[in-house]
Scaffold this motif. Structure first.
Motif, PDB file in Angstrom:
ATOM      1  N   PRO A 156      -3.542  -9.628  -9.339  1.00 47.68           N
ATOM      2  CA  PRO A 156      -4.235  -8.327  -9.346  1.00 47.68           C
ATOM      3  C   PRO A 156      -5.711  -8.568  -9.060  1.00 47.68           C
ATOM      4  CG  PRO A 156      -3.925  -9.101 -11.587  1.00 47.68           C
ATOM      5  CD  PRO A 156      -3.322 -10.149 -10.701  1.00 47.68           C
ATOM      6  N   ILE A 157      -6.346  -7.713  -8.267  1.00 47.15           N
ATOM      7  CA  ILE A 157      -7.760  -7.936  -7.951  1.00 47.15           C
ATOM      8  C   ILE A 157      -8.685  -6.927  -8.640  1.00 47.15           C
ATOM      9  CG2 ILE A 157      -7.289  -9.125  -5.783  1.00 47.15           C
ATOM     10  CD1 ILE A 157      -7.877  -6.567  -4.278  1.00 47.15           C
ATOM     11  N   TYR A 158      -8.094  -5.970  -9.373  1.00 50.67           N
ATOM     12  CA  TYR A 158      -8.869  -5.049 -10.208  1.00 50.67           C
ATOM     13  C   TYR A 158      -8.311  -5.099 -11.624  1.00 50.67           C
ATOM     14  CZ  TYR A 158     -10.748  -3.098  -5.881  1.00 50.67           C
ATOM     15  OH  TYR A 158     -11.367  -2.939  -4.666  1.00 50.67           O
ATOM     16  N   ASN A 159      -8.999  -4.459 -12.574  1.00 49.93           N
ATOM     17  CA  ASN A 159      -8.480  -4.450 -13.929  1.00 49.93           C
ATOM     18  C   ASN A 159      -7.347  -3.443 -14.070  1.00 49.93           C
ATOM     19  OD1 ASN A 159      -9.566  -1.873 -14.282  1.00 49.93           O
ATOM     20  ND2 ASN A 159     -11.318  -2.576 -15.474  1.00 49.93           N
ATOM     21  N   PHE A 160      -6.694  -3.463 -15.220  1.00 57.71           N
ATOM     22  CA  PHE A 160      -5.496  -2.636 -15.395  1.00 57.71           C
ATOM     23  C   PHE A 160      -5.820  -1.151 -15.315  1.00 57.71           C
ATOM     24  CE2 PHE A 160      -2.259  -0.258 -17.530  1.00 57.71           C
ATOM     25  CZ  PHE A 160      -1.077  -0.891 -17.162  1.00 57.71           C
ATOM     26  N   SER A 161      -6.900  -0.732 -15.932  1.00 57.49           N
ATOM     27  CA  SER A 161      -7.228   0.691 -15.985  1.00 57.49           C
ATOM     28  C   SER A 161      -7.393   1.283 -14.589  1.00 57.49           C
ATOM     29  CB  SER A 161      -8.509   0.904 -16.801  1.00 57.49           C
ATOM     30  OG  SER A 161      -8.837   2.273 -16.872  1.00 57.49           O
ATOM     31  N   TYR A 162      -8.147   0.585 -13.733  1.00 59.14           N
ATOM     32  CA  TYR A 162      -8.351   1.072 -12.369  1.00 59.14           C
ATOM     33  C   TYR A 162      -7.038   1.082 -11.594  1.00 59.14           C
ATOM     34  CZ  TYR A 162     -10.114   1.532  -7.627  1.00 59.14           C
ATOM     35  OH  TYR A 162     -10.329   1.964  -6.338  1.00 59.14           O
ATOM     36  N   THR A 163      -6.252   0.016 -11.752  1.00 60.06           N
ATOM     37  CA  THR A 163      -4.966  -0.094 -11.061  1.00 60.06           C
ATOM     38  C   THR A 163      -4.026   1.020 -11.491  1.00 60.06           C
ATOM     39  OG1 THR A 163      -5.221  -2.510 -10.950  1.00 60.06           O
ATOM     40  CG2 THR A 163      -2.994  -1.627 -10.652  1.00 60.06           C
ATOM     41  N   TYR A 164      -3.946   1.263 -12.797  1.00 61.66           N
ATOM     42  CA  TYR A 164      -3.073   2.315 -13.341  1.00 61.66           C
ATOM     43  C   TYR A 164      -3.478   3.687 -12.803  1.00 61.66           C
ATOM     44  CZ  TYR A 164      -0.631   5.149 -16.867  1.00 61.66           C
ATOM     45  OH  TYR A 164       0.174   6.069 -17.510  1.00 61.66           O
ATOM     46  N   ASP A 165      -4.763   3.999 -12.862  1.00 59.18           N
ATOM     47  CA  ASP A 165      -5.237   5.308 -12.406  1.00 59.18           C
ATOM     48  C   ASP A 165      -4.978   5.499 -10.912  1.00 59.18           C
ATOM     49  OD1 ASP A 165      -6.070   5.865 -14.950  1.00 59.18           O
ATOM     50  OD2 ASP A 165      -8.185   5.431 -14.580  1.00 59.18           O
ATOM     51  N   TYR A 166      -5.168   4.447 -10.141  1.00 59.77           N
ATOM     52  CA  TYR A 166      -4.973   4.500  -8.693  1.00 59.77           C
ATOM     53  C   TYR A 166      -3.507   4.831  -8.376  1.00 59.77           C
ATOM     54  CZ  TYR A 166      -5.768   2.863  -3.817  1.00 59.77           C
ATOM     55  OH  TYR A 166      -5.897   2.768  -2.456  1.00 59.77           O
ATOM     56  N   ILE A 167      -2.587   4.116  -9.007  1.00 61.83           N
ATOM     57  CA  ILE A 167      -1.157   4.288  -8.726  1.00 61.83           C
ATOM     58  C   ILE A 167      -0.641   5.621  -9.254  1.00 61.83           C
ATOM     59  CG2 ILE A 167       1.141   3.400  -9.299  1.00 61.83           C
ATOM     60  CD1 ILE A 167      -0.070   0.576  -9.193  1.00 61.83           C
ATOM     61  N   MET A 168      -1.094   6.022 -10.451  1.00 65.88           N
ATOM     62  CA  MET A 168      -0.567   7.223 -11.080  1.00 65.88           C
ATOM     63  C   MET A 168      -1.252   8.506 -10.589  1.00 65.88           C
ATOM     64  SD  MET A 168       1.790   5.926 -12.909  1.00 65.88           S
ATOM     65  CE  MET A 168       2.288   7.419 -13.746  1.00 65.88           C
ATOM     66  N   SER A 169      -2.313   8.368  -9.808  1.00 62.90           N
ATOM     67  CA  SER A 169      -3.053   9.561  -9.379  1.00 62.90           C
ATOM     68  C   SER A 169      -2.338  10.343  -8.281  1.00 62.90           C
ATOM     69  CB  SER A 169      -4.450   9.156  -8.877  1.00 62.90           C
ATOM     70  OG  SER A 169      -4.357   8.388  -7.684  1.00 62.90           O
ATOM     71  N   THR A 170      -1.293   9.777  -7.714  1.00 65.65           N
ATOM     72  CA  THR A 170      -0.550  10.461  -6.664  1.00 65.65           C
ATOM     73  C   THR A 170       0.935  10.505  -7.007  1.00 65.65           C
ATOM     74  OG1 THR A 170       0.057  10.403  -4.312  1.00 65.65           O
ATOM     75  CG2 THR A 170      -0.339   8.295  -5.391  1.00 65.65           C
ATOM     76  N   SER A 171       1.614  11.515  -6.490  1.00 62.16           N
ATOM     77  CA  SER A 171       3.052  11.652  -6.748  1.00 62.16           C
ATOM     78  C   SER A 171       3.890  10.917  -5.717  1.00 62.16           C
ATOM     79  CB  SER A 171       3.440  13.136  -6.743  1.00 62.16           C
ATOM     80  OG  SER A 171       3.149  13.725  -5.482  1.00 62.16           O
TER      81      SER A 171
END
Length: 372
Positions: A156-171
């Motif tokens: 992973p090249i970013y932290n978990f919070s950023y990764t989670y928000d990025y993936i979950m921000s779209t359907s």
């Protein structure tokens, strides 16, 4: 007369006594209720907190495809730490391999191997069968809402919070998918079950929604066709173990994991529900490389000497992807705003990945408040 006067007095006395008893009982009941609330309140708050943490927030299932152990387990351990309620882990290794204290130092991977793994060979349909096995296990957890395929050389090249928000921000699912116009990949024997206009190519490192994960697991049409007619080209070094091809030039060079999910979603009419790009970076353009190990069908493997902040920054700075076969440039975005294209990168050796972890370059994106 005196007897008649005493009777009302006695009745009034009895009423006062009953009232006092009732009042005392009410006071006692209120006191007991307060004591009960005092003793039970922490448990009620705890249960409410647990309910909020486990039900309100959906989880990302990380699906690791590994040969044996996970050499980069401690990089992922640092990534997962403190986010236990927002992810789950599943690992497909060779049959019989166990993730125990002797094979992993991370508690997040202990006993997370699936119990029905198969022997996987690169370029064979066994790879997509392993993917289907992982998805089937991950779908048993109703709180898993996204499914991320990860290789054993991926970081992973970013932290978990950023990764989670990025993936979950779209359907949508993130599926690298484009029309494959090269001859030799599509086998005409797949027609009419899989017509050529539904034939797609892309990276196997996809991120699927729960709906699309279910489509893959429940597929009984496309997968059998891939088992029969999508096979990689025979290489000279394997001719001793396989029948010699009658005409190697006419062989179809079909790599199942580079076509399966993409073609299946196109076949089922779900291309409008995907973001057509991968979130995992790989370096493929190595034709000019002087290092013989860095040529061929596999992406470059980054070694210790390659693992620098400059490399990670160059990957993070990529904000668009060009698809030449479709004359299309995909500009990357998240939450409607320009964003880096990649959240993960491969292939890294263990020394290279640990070096990057020690350099603290695998972290938040600068300037984003939610990513620190």
């Amino acid at each position: 007369m005196s007897a008649m006067k005493r009777k009302p007095v006695q009745q009034k006395s009895q009423i006062r006594w009953k009232r006092k008893v009732l009042a005392a009982l009410l006071v006692l009941l209120c006191f007991a209720s307060l004591v009960l609330m005092e003793t039970q309140y922490p448990q009620v708050v705890s249960l409410s907190s647990l309910r909020h943490r486990f039900i309100v927030k959906p989880k990302i299932a990380f699906l690791f495809i590994a040969r044996n152990r996970l050499p980069l387990d401690m990089v992922w351990d640092a990534f997962f730490k403190g986010e236990e309620n927002r992810f789950s882990v599943y690992v497909h290794s060779r049959p019989g391999f166990l993730l125990n204290k002797g094979t992993t130092r991370s508690a997040y991977f202990l006993n997370r191997q699936v119990n029905d793994s198969i022997q996987v060979d690169w370029g064979e349909a066994t790879m997509i069968e392993a993917e289907r096995i992982l998805l089937r296990h991950a779908l048993t957890d109703p709180y898993n809402e996204r499914f991320v395929f990860v290789s054993d050389s991926c970081i992973p090249i970013y932290n978990f919070s950023y990764t989670y928000d990025y993936i979950m921000s779209t359907s949508t699912s993130f599926v690298d998918s484009f029309a494959d116009t090269k001859e030799g990949r599509y086998n005409p024997k797949m027609d009419p079950v899989i017509p050529v206009y539904n034939w797609r190519k892309g990276s196997q490192w996809v991120v699927l929604t729960r709906k699309h994960a279910g489509v893959v697991v429940n597929d009984t049409t496309v997968f059998p066709m891939f088992q029969q007619h999508c096979k990689r080209k025979s290489l000279p070094e394997f001719w001793r173990d396989r029948p010699f091809p009658a005409d190697p030039a006419k062989e179809h060079n079909c790599i199942p994991d580079e076509h399966y999910v993409q073609t299946l979603l196109a076949q089922e009419g779900f291309e409008g529900e995907i973001t057509p790009r991968s979130l995992t970076y790989s370096a493929w353009d190595l034709s000019a490389s002087k290092d013989r190990e860095r040529r061929g069908w596999h992406p470059v493997t980054y070694k210790f000497s390659d693992a620098t902040p400059v490399l990670i920054k160059s990957i993070k700075d990529i904000d668009n992807i060009n698809y030449e076969t479709e004359n299309r440039r995909e500009w990357c975005s998240s939450k409607g705003k320009p964003a880096p294209c990649f959240l993960f990168a491969r292939k890294f050796t263990r020394p290279a990945a640990l070096h990057l972890l020690n350099l603290s370059v695998l972290g938040a994106r600068r300037g984003a408040k939610s990513e620190t």
